[in-house]
Scaffold this active site. Structure first.
Site, PDB file in Angstrom:
ATOM      1  CB  SER A 141      35.250  40.333  38.038  1.00  0.00           C
ATOM      2  OG  SER A 141      34.342  40.674  39.069  1.00  0.00           O
ATOM      3  CE1 TYR A 154      35.104  35.124  39.883  1.00  0.00           C
ATOM      4  CE2 TYR A 154      34.813  37.281  40.901  1.00  0.00           C
ATOM      5  CZ  TYR A 154      34.604  36.417  39.845  1.00  0.00           C
ATOM      6  OH  TYR A 154      33.907  36.850  38.736  1.00  0.00           O
TER       7      TYR A 154
END
Length: 249
Positions: A141, A154
């Site tokens: 990501s 995350y």
């Protein structure tokens, strides 16, 4: 029809599902895993309705059970024959606040996104060493590059997974194993609600198309969507954290 066979983890929804449909359109035979086998069966039916000659195998797999990943991979490989590419896509996310009683939720994100992803890459690399070549794709990501409030767990998992992929790419180059690290920006999926507040949001289908391009070209790094993130990416580590106050996170 392509001679490529690709395994995708976490294929029951989001980018994984969209990528399965996109690679099927490009002629890839597929091995698909997820916890929800009913969703995989519906996806297989959709694929066969459009591409009846493709070989598609399904397997229920929870990547939180790291010890189950290698045997599951071997089962799929035996059913499919030679596998060329493995996509470590399975992942979770939710907004979590540090120090507010959400440690269990944060550790669950670490278990899936980091431990499960590492176990998937390790199992793929073990097979590809024996095969003397292959392609490992990891869905990381752009959040691996910048701190985002209420996304500490995350961001940490994606940063760590990116580093793992980079190290593995160097280590396994001599074994003819290629690595592609995908860095999605904000993608509209089930994983997080209210994604519309974030900039440059794209659909899972667009993310899948661009991801498939990076996979087929075996790019070392693929930023998704390319525009505008590939121009912003070099600056992400220095984005002022104060900008996040304009978003409801």
């Amino acid at each position: 029809m392509s001679n490529t066979t690709t395994i995708i983890t976490g294929a029951s929804s989001g980018i994984g599902k969209a990528l399965a449909l996109e690679l099927a359109r490009r002629g890839h035979h597929l091995g698909l895993t997820a916890r929800r086998i009913d969703r995989l069966e519906a996806l297989k039916a959709d694929i066969h309705a459009q591409h009846p000659n493709l070989h598609v195998e399904l397997l229920s797999l929870d990547v939180n059970n790291c010890e189950a990943i290698a045997p599951a991979m071997q089962t799929l490989i035996e059913r499919l024959g030679t596998v060329n590419t493995v996509v470590a896509n399975a992942g979770v996310n939710e907004l979590t606040a540090v120090g507010k009683g959400q440690l269990a939720e944060q550790l669950a994100i670490v278990q899936t996104n980091l431990m499960g992803a590492i176990a998937t890459v390790d199992a793929a690399a073990s097979y590809f060493r024996t095969q003397k070549g292959g392609h490992v794709v990891g869905i990381s990501s752009l959040a691996s590059l910048t701190p985002i409030p209420k996304q500490a767990a995350y961001c940490a998992t994606k940063s760590a997974f990116s580093m793992y992929m980079d190290c593995a790419a160097i280590e396994l180059k001599k074994h003819n194993i290629h690595f592609t690290k995908i860095l999605p920006g904000f993608v509209k999926t089930e994983i997080v609600d209210n994604m519309e507040q974030f900039p440059f949001l794209v659909s899972a289908e667009q993310a899948a198309r661009e991801t498939a391009d990076h996979i087929e070209k075996k790019h070392a790094v693929g930023v998704v969507p390319g525009y505008p993130w590939k121009f912003i990416k070099p600056l992400m580590s220095s984005i002022p954290t104060g900008l996040w106050k304009y978003m409801k996170v």
